[in-house]
Design a protein around this motif. Sequence first.
Motif, PDB file in Angstrom:
ATOM      1  N   TRP A  13      31.822  -9.395 -83.476  1.00 46.23           N
ATOM      2  CA  TRP A  13      31.416  -8.327 -84.601  1.00 46.23           C
ATOM      3  C   TRP A  13      32.138  -6.858 -84.109  1.00 46.23           C
ATOM      4  O   TRP A  13      32.939  -6.322 -84.956  1.00 46.23           O
ATOM      5  CB  TRP A  13      30.069  -7.990 -84.693  1.00 46.23           C
ATOM      6  CG  TRP A  13      29.707  -6.444 -85.228  1.00 46.23           C
ATOM      7  CD1 TRP A  13      29.881  -6.171 -86.549  1.00 46.23           C
ATOM      8  CD2 TRP A  13      29.470  -5.364 -84.634  1.00 46.23           C
ATOM      9  NE1 TRP A  13      29.503  -4.877 -86.634  1.00 46.23           N
ATOM     10  CE2 TRP A  13      29.155  -4.299 -85.397  1.00 46.23           C
ATOM     11  CE3 TRP A  13      29.069  -5.121 -83.254  1.00 46.23           C
ATOM     12  CZ2 TRP A  13      28.860  -2.941 -85.171  1.00 46.23           C
ATOM     13  CZ3 TRP A  13      28.687  -3.805 -82.901  1.00 46.23           C
ATOM     14  CH2 TRP A  13      28.695  -2.885 -83.706  1.00 46.23           C
ATOM     15  N   THR A  64      38.148  -4.074 -95.351  1.00 42.63           N
ATOM     16  CA  THR A  64      37.308  -4.262 -96.396  1.00 42.63           C
ATOM     17  C   THR A  64      38.250  -5.349 -97.454  1.00 42.63           C
ATOM     18  O   THR A  64      39.486  -4.985 -97.422  1.00 42.63           O
ATOM     19  CB  THR A  64      36.806  -3.310 -96.951  1.00 42.63           C
ATOM     20  OG1 THR A  64      37.906  -2.430 -97.699  1.00 42.63           O
ATOM     21  CG2 THR A  64      35.960  -2.070 -96.175  1.00 42.63           C
ATOM     22  N   ARG A  71      37.135   6.959 -86.046  1.00 39.50           N
ATOM     23  CA  ARG A  71      36.948   5.525 -86.513  1.00 39.50           C
ATOM     24  C   ARG A  71      35.512   5.285 -85.901  1.00 39.50           C
ATOM     25  O   ARG A  71      34.723   5.783 -85.065  1.00 39.50           O
ATOM     26  CB  ARG A  71      37.726   4.625 -85.075  1.00 39.50           C
ATOM     27  CG  ARG A  71      39.151   5.210 -85.040  1.00 39.50           C
ATOM     28  CD  ARG A  71      39.934   4.472 -86.282  1.00 39.50           C
ATOM     29  NE  ARG A  71      41.100   5.439 -86.243  1.00 39.50           N
ATOM     30  CZ  ARG A  71      42.407   4.900 -86.899  1.00 39.50           C
ATOM     31  NH1 ARG A  71      42.424   3.557 -87.245  1.00 39.50           N
ATOM     32  NH2 ARG A  71      43.349   5.480 -87.006  1.00 39.50           N
ATOM     33  N   SER A  72      34.852   4.116 -86.717  1.00 40.60           N
ATOM     34  CA  SER A  72      33.406   4.090 -86.516  1.00 40.60           C
ATOM     35  C   SER A  72      33.237   2.753 -86.346  1.00 40.60           C
ATOM     36  O   SER A  72      34.124   1.921 -86.192  1.00 40.60           O
ATOM     37  CB  SER A  72      32.632   4.583 -88.148  1.00 40.60           C
ATOM     38  OG  SER A  72      33.194   3.504 -88.856  1.00 40.60           O
ATOM     39  N   LEU A  73      31.796   2.324 -86.518  1.00 40.79           N
ATOM     40  CA  LEU A  73      31.664   0.608 -86.046  1.00 40.79           C
ATOM     41  C   LEU A  73      31.616   0.115 -87.406  1.00 40.79           C
ATOM     42  O   LEU A  73      30.701  -1.039 -87.403  1.00 40.79           O
ATOM     43  CB  LEU A  73      30.446   0.654 -85.439  1.00 40.79           C
ATOM     44  CG  LEU A  73      30.543   1.069 -83.985  1.00 40.79           C
ATOM     45  CD1 LEU A  73      29.254   1.029 -83.246  1.00 40.79           C
ATOM     46  CD2 LEU A  73      31.440   0.153 -83.272  1.00 40.79           C
ATOM     47  N   THR A  74      32.028   0.560 -88.564  1.00 37.94           N
ATOM     48  CA  THR A  74      32.063  -0.120 -89.855  1.00 37.94           C
ATOM     49  C   THR A  74      33.225  -1.299 -89.866  1.00 37.94           C
ATOM     50  O   THR A  74      34.269  -1.094 -89.050  1.00 37.94           O
ATOM     51  CB  THR A  74      32.458   0.623 -90.975  1.00 37.94           C
ATOM     52  OG1 THR A  74      33.350   1.373 -90.721  1.00 37.94           O
ATOM     53  CG2 THR A  74      31.004   1.465 -91.226  1.00 37.94           C
ATOM     54  N   TRP A  75      33.356  -2.104 -90.636  1.00 40.26           N
ATOM     55  CA  TRP A  75      34.419  -3.068 -90.601  1.00 40.26           C
ATOM     56  C   TRP A  75      35.907  -2.662 -90.637  1.00 40.26           C
ATOM     57  O   TRP A  75      35.941  -1.671 -91.484  1.00 40.26           O
ATOM     58  CB  TRP A  75      34.137  -4.281 -91.825  1.00 40.26           C
ATOM     59  CG  TRP A  75      33.418  -5.235 -91.249  1.00 40.26           C
ATOM     60  CD1 TRP A  75      31.896  -5.315 -92.010  1.00 40.26           C
ATOM     61  CD2 TRP A  75      33.298  -6.026 -90.284  1.00 40.26           C
ATOM     62  NE1 TRP A  75      31.303  -6.626 -91.470  1.00 40.26           N
ATOM     63  CE2 TRP A  75      31.919  -6.840 -90.357  1.00 40.26           C
ATOM     64  CE3 TRP A  75      34.198  -6.449 -89.339  1.00 40.26           C
ATOM     65  CZ2 TRP A  75      31.477  -7.992 -89.534  1.00 40.26           C
ATOM     66  CZ3 TRP A  75      33.851  -7.795 -88.715  1.00 40.26           C
ATOM     67  CH2 TRP A  75      32.580  -8.363 -88.505  1.00 40.26           C
ATOM     68  N   THR A 123      35.610  -4.119 -85.857  1.00 43.80           N
ATOM     69  CA  THR A 123      35.015  -2.935 -86.468  1.00 43.80           C
ATOM     70  C   THR A 123      36.466  -2.149 -86.159  1.00 43.80           C
ATOM     71  O   THR A 123      37.374  -2.402 -85.664  1.00 43.80           O
ATOM     72  CB  THR A 123      33.953  -2.285 -85.769  1.00 43.80           C
ATOM     73  OG1 THR A 123      34.349  -2.088 -84.426  1.00 43.80           O
ATOM     74  CG2 THR A 123      32.731  -3.139 -86.004  1.00 43.80           C
ATOM     75  N   GLU A 124      36.169  -0.877 -86.819  1.00 39.45           N
ATOM     76  CA  GLU A 124      37.527   0.191 -86.731  1.00 39.45           C
ATOM     77  C   GLU A 124      37.832   0.192 -85.298  1.00 39.45           C
ATOM     78  O   GLU A 124      39.025   0.484 -84.745  1.00 39.45           O
ATOM     79  CB  GLU A 124      37.042   1.506 -87.390  1.00 39.45           C
ATOM     80  CG  GLU A 124      37.206   1.188 -88.904  1.00 39.45           C
ATOM     81  CD  GLU A 124      36.459   2.705 -89.729  1.00 39.45           C
ATOM     82  OE1 GLU A 124      36.864   2.541 -90.941  1.00 39.45           O
ATOM     83  OE2 GLU A 124      36.272   3.528 -89.205  1.00 39.45           O
ATOM     84  N   ARG A 168      43.723   4.432 -92.081  1.00 35.89           N
ATOM     85  CA  ARG A 168      42.530   5.321 -91.299  1.00 35.89           C
ATOM     86  C   ARG A 168      43.217   6.386 -90.419  1.00 35.89           C
ATOM     87  O   ARG A 168      42.405   6.969 -89.605  1.00 35.89           O
ATOM     88  CB  ARG A 168      41.411   4.552 -90.432  1.00 35.89           C
ATOM     89  CG  ARG A 168      40.692   3.417 -91.332  1.00 35.89           C
ATOM     90  CD  ARG A 168      40.174   2.491 -90.631  1.00 35.89           C
ATOM     91  NE  ARG A 168      39.245   1.501 -91.406  1.00 35.89           N
ATOM     92  CZ  ARG A 168      39.686   0.967 -92.343  1.00 35.89           C
ATOM     93  NH1 ARG A 168      40.872   0.523 -92.625  1.00 35.89           N
ATOM     94  NH2 ARG A 168      38.879   0.152 -93.178  1.00 35.89           N
TER      95      ARG A 168
END
Lengths: 264, 297
Positions: free
Chosen positions: B150, A120, A113-117, B154-155, A108
């Motif tokens: 969680w 993956t 940076r976001s709040l997604t995992w 995250t990123e 990345r």
Amino acid sequence: MLVIKKITKIFNPRTINEKVALHDVSFTLEEGDFVTLIGGNGSGKSTLLNCVAGVYPVDNGDIFIDDINVTNLCEHKRAALLGRVFQNPIMGTAANMGIEENLALAYRRGQRRSLTWGITNKEREHYKEILSTLELGLENRLGTKVGLLSGGQRQALTLIMATLKKPKLLLLDEHTAALDPKTAQKVLEISDRIIQEENLTTLMVTHNMKDAIKHGNRLMMMYEGKVILDIKGEEKQKLTVEDLLVRFGNVSGEEFTNDRALLG
Amino acid sequence: MLQIFLGAISLGLLWAIVTIGVYITYRILDIADLTVEGSIVMGAAIAASAITRGINPYAAVGMAFVGGLLAGLITGLLHTKLKIPPLLSGILTMIALYSINLRIMGKANISLLRMHTTYSTFEKLGINHNGSVIIVGIIFVGCIIGVLYWFFGTEIGCAIRATGDNPQMVRAQGINTNTTIILGLMISNGLVAIAGALIAQSQSFADVQMGIGSIVIGLASVIIGEVLFGKRNFFSRLMSLVLGAITYRIIIALVLKLGMPANDLKLFTAITVAIALALPVFRSYLKPIKKSMKKVD
């Protein structure tokens, strides 16, 4: 690809410890150039790399990467354009995080940076594939903490991380200096392969003359903060250590007396 | 005896939130953040003055959280933007908060006796005070652990974890370490302020002095948790923090029961933490001795 225009870097200016690390350095790297940068201790080669990477701001001059003026861009913003491998294997990876987590951070690079995992499952397959090309068995140890890997393994992983997202410019800062000769050779081979496969523009600092001659399509030598030799093309292909020593003597008016460079 | 035990568990659950906050700075960011001593009081002060003004106690806890976030933000800005060492940044905010907390409360302490608190809901159902605190504690701790589990996956969460590990590498991956440090400090102090708000309500008062030694108690709980309950993956680490905080409270309750004067409590805690932190050094001293003993065998 990389344009350096008259950059100057002075450490501790106006003190008795003043040190001109870079003195009016200018050069241009074409796309796909693989430059080996050689020089003695304190010649400015690492400073040059750090200035390109944005670790140190320059006192004068401009740096362009891919036609973007990055001179005043801070380190983490420039990182979007750069892949970096450091001399110390500890520097390039997060020791307490897993191999896959380190790769995911690198995957990345340059993205918000976001709040997604953070990782993956699709990525994991991709990582496995790439790691298997190293032939170090790392592809079966995705969850292993990087701190448990050897220096060579960490350096190979850092290389993968630096190139996972294709950088505009790859900066290798004596990245084999801290490894034993056999491992260093292996890491260099891996570097060579990745650079060729991805056709990466690369600036590799080394203190080892043989390595500098053997790898890359262009060789630059630094001395007292200046680039004193820039050998490319056919001339570079034919270059030998003896040639290099003679030419160094002619340009600098000194004998090359760095044991590390000669014996390495 | 059972009541002492239940009291220790209920208090431990609330302090578990402080422990999680301390863990985020001390272990994840690798910063010993003394802001905690001020932000726990800030949480208590905000909640107490809000509740005495008739504000819903849950909303009061939310307000305390925001206060804690701000306290963390200040420490973060002092450290990252003004380049003040993290320990000193924390101390500065902590000292500043002492005055701010007095302003928030208007006096040195506020009583919450017979006020409607977060525990009243369950007390009305006929559950005693300790029971109610345990229920509320479990709800809060459960939610916080869930959210943090969680978040740190995250990123952004990964970037924060990596920052404490190797900031140089994190910058090389295009992440602004100033931002991640500030975020970590904010979350940590936000949680500590929540804990402060809940603790004040459970003891029915907020006091400007109540934060003294809280960083040490938090550290003690972190270490007890790690030593006794392991640190395999992130979830078990979070659980070990909760168990560590409860164990600490049970130890304290037992020591007091055995007759140690309450005034010596902080000395006892400090010595415990010092010994726990020095364990690796003791082990390295013992190694050569053990080796030589083996040779003799």
